[in-house]
Design a protein around this motif. Structure first.
Motif, mmCIF file in Angstrom:
data_model
loop_
_atom_site.group_PDB
_atom_site.id
_atom_site.type_symbol
_atom_site.label_atom_id
_atom_site.label_comp_id
_atom_site.label_asym_id
_atom_site.label_seq_id
_atom_site.Cartn_x
_atom_site.Cartn_y
_atom_site.Cartn_z
ATOM 1 N N PHE A 1 4.394 10.689 5.654
ATOM 2 C CA PHE A 1 4.621 9.942 4.426
ATOM 3 C C PHE A 1 5.236 10.809 3.137
ATOM 4 O O PHE A 1 6.497 10.910 2.715
ATOM 5 C CB PHE A 1 3.524 9.684 4.201
ATOM 6 C CG PHE A 1 3.008 9.383 2.703
ATOM 7 C CD1 PHE A 1 3.218 8.085 1.838
ATOM 8 C CD2 PHE A 1 2.466 10.483 1.504
ATOM 9 C CE1 PHE A 1 2.882 7.596 1.170
ATOM 10 C CE2 PHE A 1 3.203 9.930 0.125
ATOM 11 C CZ PHE A 1 2.481 8.705 -0.371
ATOM 12 N N VAL B 1 -3.063 10.279 4.212
ATOM 13 C CA VAL B 1 -2.043 10.297 4.416
ATOM 14 C C VAL B 1 -0.462 11.462 4.621
ATOM 15 O O VAL B 1 0.468 11.455 4.009
ATOM 16 C CB VAL B 1 -1.561 9.295 3.233
ATOM 17 C CG1 VAL B 1 -0.300 8.422 2.932
ATOM 18 C CG2 VAL B 1 -2.348 8.278 4.068
ATOM 19 N N SER C 1 1.259 3.942 -2.814
ATOM 20 C CA SER C 1 0.828 5.777 -2.294
ATOM 21 C C SER C 1 2.202 6.389 -2.924
ATOM 22 O O SER C 1 1.894 7.423 -3.170
ATOM 23 C CB SER C 1 0.526 5.502 -1.007
ATOM 24 O OG SER C 1 -0.222 4.636 -0.580
ATOM 25 N N ASN D 1 -4.558 3.262 -0.346
ATOM 26 C CA ASN D 1 -4.970 3.246 -2.179
ATOM 27 C C ASN D 1 -6.425 3.870 -2.527
ATOM 28 O O ASN D 1 -6.798 3.766 -3.783
ATOM 29 C CB ASN D 1 -4.532 2.357 -3.086
ATOM 30 C CG ASN D 1 -3.223 1.258 -2.653
ATOM 31 O OD1 ASN D 1 -2.132 2.446 -2.218
ATOM 32 N ND2 ASN D 1 -3.541 0.304 -2.252
ATOM 33 N N GLY E 1 0.040 4.074 4.502
ATOM 34 C CA GLY E 1 -0.238 4.139 3.273
ATOM 35 C C GLY E 1 -2.073 4.319 3.124
ATOM 36 O O GLY E 1 -2.742 3.896 4.083
ATOM 37 N N THR F 1 0.833 -1.558 -0.301
ATOM 38 C CA THR F 1 -0.359 0.026 0.134
ATOM 39 C C THR F 1 0.621 1.158 -0.191
ATOM 40 O O THR F 1 0.595 2.284 -1.059
ATOM 41 C CB THR F 1 -0.854 -0.149 1.089
ATOM 42 O OG1 THR F 1 -1.337 -1.604 1.845
ATOM 43 C CG2 THR F 1 -1.867 1.307 1.136
ATOM 44 N N LEU F 2 2.077 1.103 1.206
ATOM 45 C CA LEU F 2 2.757 2.141 1.107
ATOM 46 C C LEU F 2 3.528 2.731 -0.652
ATOM 47 O O LEU F 2 3.900 3.836 -1.056
ATOM 48 C CB LEU F 2 4.317 2.965 2.205
ATOM 49 C CG LEU F 2 4.526 3.725 2.442
ATOM 50 C CD1 LEU F 2 3.283 4.608 3.100
ATOM 51 C CD2 LEU F 2 5.845 3.306 3.133
#
Ligand code: GDP
Length: 339
Positions: free
Chosen positions: A233, A225, A16, A203, A201, A12-13
């Motif tokens: 982030f 985020v 992102s 999406n 993270g 996910t991170l």
């Protein structure tokens, strides 16, 4: 390279961070599969654009890391992969076409730490200890929205203390140039103060106060985020693909690759020395006595010397004979005159 156990929010991170979808066809192993699961290395390439500069980014994922009961192979897969890339570069660099080398070396390793522990686990320390002299490690606390501000601060402090106690040196952020402007210096100070980065993270695009943001919707509100109050982030993203990308590459070249190269060269010369010793031993054991100690070249030289000596002897004998014949003829002539 992205390393960390499953479910920490790595995919996910990465999606992102680089605004992509690198994990479309991902298959999750079930519990039984995980028991025996081995760590793999998966390479995914994507093109990103940062401030008008196009970059080709390769993300090396290590699915299965730490999933099996025995984690022994997890770190080995990572170290082997990093070494293989160095070895390939070393071979290419020693070849003829040095201008077009494709650089697949790992310039940065994002190591994910879970938010639920009190600090680093033994498994984390084991892996980091094995990697920290090979690659630039950047620690990331995943799913940081599970922690409140005080908890994040305390976890960061304990992680840094653990690293110090175990003499582990992660990627060293370079000192900021003194002639940089004050804004940049401030940004640099904040960046260093945030290590290890605590990230969130997502999406999912949400609408907050009329603005579209990447966030996580909870019953009590939205985690944005990209909001520096919610997570590091943006700092991690700026660090990776903007402010420190070149330094990560330079450190890989000047420190980690040079270490590898020095080890390779010393191994090659040790091997050559051993081979020479072996050849000498072989030639000694194949013959006896004095000749045994003489190498093939020396033996040939001795043969030639012997031949030259024999020819010189022959020459001296011939000269002697000529002299005697000459003397005899002179005596003959004298006796003829006497008569
Ligand atoms: P990976 O196995 O490490 O790649 O983890 P994934 O990215 O597949 O995430 C596993 C689960 O955690 C998914 O359900 C994600 O939606 C969720 N997740 C990912 N990032 C975060 C985060 O920052 N915070 C929280 N709370 N959950 C997250």
């Amino acid at each position: 390279m992205v390393v960390g156990e499953s479910g920490l929010g790595k995919s996910t991170l990465i999606n992102s961070l680089f605004l992509g979808d690198l994990y479309k066809n991902r298959q999750m192993p079930n519990v039984e599969e995980r028991i025996e699961k081995t760590t793999r290395v998966e390479k995914k390439t994507m093109d990103i654009e940062e401030r008008g500069v196009r970059l080709r980014l390769t993300v090396v994922d290590t699915p299965g890391f730490g999933d099996a009961i025995n984690c022994e192979d997890s770190w080995r897969v990572c170290t082997q992969y990093i070494d293989e890339q160095f070895r390939q570069y070393f071979t290419d660099e020693s070849g003829l076409n040095r201008r077009n080398i494709q650089d697949n070396r790992v310039h940065c390793c994002l190591y994910f730490v879970p938010p639920w522990g009190h600090s680093l686990r033994q498994m984390d320390l084991d892996l980091i200890r094995r990697l920290h002299r090979k690659v630039n490690i950047v620690l990331v606390i995943g799913k940081a929205d599970c922690l409140n501000k005080t908890e994040v601060r305390k976890l960061k402090e304990r992680i840094l203390q653990d690293l110090e106690d175990n003499h582990i040196q992660l990627y060293q952020f370079p000192e900021c140039d003194s002639d940089e402007d004050e804004d940049f210096k401030q940004q640099d100070r904040e960046l260093k103060a945030s290590i290890p980065f605590a990230v969130v993270g997502s999406n999912t695009i949400l609408e907050v106060a009329g603005k579209k943001v990447r966030g996580r919707q909870y019953p009590w509100g939205v985690v944005n985020v990209e909001d520096p109050e919610h997570s590091d982030f943006i700092k991690l993203r700026t660090f990776l693909i903007s402010t420190h990308m070149q330094d990560l590459k330079d450190t890989t070249q000047d420190v980690h690759y040079e270490n590898f190269r020095a080890q390779c060269i010393s191994q090659i010369s040790q091997h050559a020395l051993r081979e020479r010793g072996k050849l000498k031993r072989d030639s000694i054991s194949s013959t006896n006595g004095f000749d045994a100690a003489i190498s093939e070249t020396d033996r040939l030289l001795l043969q030639k010397d012997e031949e030259i000596r024999r020819m010189q002897d022959m020459l001296t004998q011939m000269q002697e004979k000529l002299k005697q014949t000459h003397l005899m003829e002179m005596k003959k002539n004298d006796s003829v005159i006497d008569v």
